[in-house]
Design an enzyme around this catalytic site. Structure first.
Site, mmCIF file in Angstrom:
data_model
loop_
_atom_site.group_PDB
_atom_site.id
_atom_site.type_symbol
_atom_site.label_atom_id
_atom_site.label_comp_id
_atom_site.label_asym_id
_atom_site.label_seq_id
_atom_site.Cartn_x
_atom_site.Cartn_y
_atom_site.Cartn_z
ATOM 1 N N LYS A 1 -36.809 -3.179 34.124
ATOM 2 C CA LYS A 1 -35.516 -3.180 33.435
ATOM 3 C C LYS A 1 -34.510 -4.108 34.098
ATOM 4 C CE LYS A 1 -36.077 0.874 30.644
ATOM 5 N NZ LYS A 1 -35.874 2.310 30.433
ATOM 6 N N ARG B 1 -42.877 6.047 33.661
ATOM 7 C CA ARG B 1 -43.242 5.266 32.465
ATOM 8 C C ARG B 1 -43.184 3.788 32.846
ATOM 9 N NH1 ARG B 1 -40.702 2.528 28.434
ATOM 10 N NH2 ARG B 1 -41.582 2.693 26.353
HETATM 11 N N1 HH2 Z 1 -37.394 3.016 27.979
HETATM 12 C C1 HH2 Z 1 -37.704 2.236 26.919
HETATM 13 C C2 HH2 Z 1 -38.320 2.806 25.801
HETATM 14 N N2 HH2 Z 1 -38.642 4.121 25.768
HETATM 15 N N3 HH2 Z 1 -38.679 6.240 26.805
HETATM 16 C C3 HH2 Z 1 -38.366 7.027 27.844
HETATM 17 N N4 HH2 Z 1 -38.685 8.331 27.842
HETATM 18 N N5 HH2 Z 1 -37.748 6.525 28.965
HETATM 19 C C4 HH2 Z 1 -37.399 5.211 29.073
HETATM 20 O O1 HH2 Z 1 -36.805 4.823 30.095
HETATM 21 C C5 HH2 Z 1 -37.704 4.357 27.965
HETATM 22 C C6 HH2 Z 1 -38.348 4.918 26.822
HETATM 23 C C7 HH2 Z 1 -37.389 0.789 26.957
HETATM 24 O O2 HH2 Z 1 -38.424 0.039 27.521
HETATM 25 P P1 HH2 Z 1 -39.595 -0.703 26.702
HETATM 26 O O3 HH2 Z 1 -40.368 0.236 25.856
HETATM 27 O O4 HH2 Z 1 -40.399 -1.475 27.669
HETATM 28 O O5 HH2 Z 1 -38.835 -1.768 25.813
HETATM 29 P P2 HH2 Z 1 -38.368 -1.771 24.295
HETATM 30 O O6 HH2 Z 1 -37.475 -0.608 24.053
HETATM 31 O O7 HH2 Z 1 -37.663 -3.094 24.167
HETATM 32 O O8 HH2 Z 1 -39.595 -1.687 23.420
#
Ligand code: HH2
Length: 287
Positions: free
Chosen positions: A230, A265
């Site tokens: 992040k 995660r």
């Molecule tokens: N962060 C993201 C998405 N889902 N779910 C939980 N429980 N906790 C988190 O910190 C979290 C999440 C964002 O990261 P990512 O899926 O890599 O990116 P994007 O939202 O751009 O798909």
């Protein structure tokens, strides 16, 4: 000496995950064109399934599948589109493995389709607030539940987040959301809390939440941390490109395990698993 983590049994439909003895690693599978780190890489279902199987080989304990990016400024996706992206991939993964699968969505219909396709856990970054039908879907299915804190919506959340006391506000919010979801029929032991790193938070807010993780753990629920690649890691390390934030992410992973987190995660499964195995063993002190 590191404090021993509190252990929990986490019922997720017809399986129960043991939390706190060993840190569980949740591998991220974004079936999206626009996720901040791996956007576009796994929009092809075959590539998505291959990547999931690769993460499983690398030691992932859970695969978390999302069909809508929640990166700051991301545009919303229709439920139909989200289902088209995620359900076939879940079905295909389920045909090949018994590993728990979670669906990362804010929409009850998407969660329902994912559960029908074989998912076990609902991971909702809106803390089950965005869709009033979500708690009912969780109650009926017996799915495991991850409630995350977010201030605002992905479109606007990073504009100017302000808190009087970020730690207290996040802890109070998540405890209240857990209470509401329990009222709707979801058993307490099925709920995991997540401080929502990067969701309506400045660098200082993210650091405060990670430094005070034990205050969230004191609410009496298992805790999941999602800090992988992040932006705040880029702010501190100077790494612009999310893929270059691997080492920084592992640092945060180690910190989180030391502070008592139960689930991480992450994008980089193999390295995170190694970090967790080392820290888990140091925690128990077993030879
Ligand atoms: N962060 C993201 C998405 N889902 N779910 C939980 N429980 N906790 C988190 O910190 C979290 C999440 C964002 O990261 P990512 O899926 O890599 O990116 P994007 O939202 O751009 O798909």
């Amino acid at each position: 000496m590191m404090p021993q983590r509190r252990t929990y049994d986490w019922p997720c439909r017809n399986r129960t995950l043991r939390l706190g003895e060993r840190t569980l690693v949740m591998g991220i599978l974004n079936v999206t064109p626009d996720s901040f780190s791996d956007g576009g890489e796994y929009i092809d279902p075959d590539k998505a399934v291959t990547h999931a199987l690769e993460m499983i080989r690398q030691g992932a304990d859970i695969i978390d599948i999302g069909g809508e990016s929640t990166r700051p400024g991301a545009a919303p996706v229709s439920a139909d589109n989200e289902i088209r992206r995620t359900a076939p991939v879940i079905e295909a993964i389920r045909r090949k493995t018994e590993l728990p699968i979670s669906i990362d969505t804010m929409k009850a219909t998407v969660a329902e389709a994912a559960l029908s396709a074989g998912a076990d856990i609902i991971n909702d970054v809106s803390g089950f607030e965005a869709d009033p039908a979500m708690a009912g879907v969780a109650a009926e299915s017996g799915a495991g539940v991850v409630l995350m804190h977010m201030k605002g919506t992905p479109r606007t959340m990073q504009e100017n987040p302000v808190y009087a006391d970020v730690v207290q506000e996040v802890v109070d919010y998540l405890a209240a959301r857990a209470g509401a979801v329990e009222q709707a029929g979801v058993a307490r032991e099925r709920i995991v809390l997540d401080p929502g790193i990067g969701f309506g938070k400045t660098l200082e807010h993210n650091l405060a939440l990670l430094r005070h993780l034990p205050e969230l753990l004191a609410a009496g629920y298992p805790v999941l941390v999602g800090a992988s690649r992040k932006r705040f890691i880029g702010q501190i390390t100077g790494r612009e490109n999310p893929e270059d934030r691997r080492a920084g992410s592992l640092g945060v992973a180690a910190w989180s395990v030391g502070a008592g987190a139960h689930i991480l995660r992450v994008h980089d499964v193999i390295d995170t698993c190694d970090v967790c195995r080392m820290l888990d063993r140091l925690e128990t002190g077993e030879p």
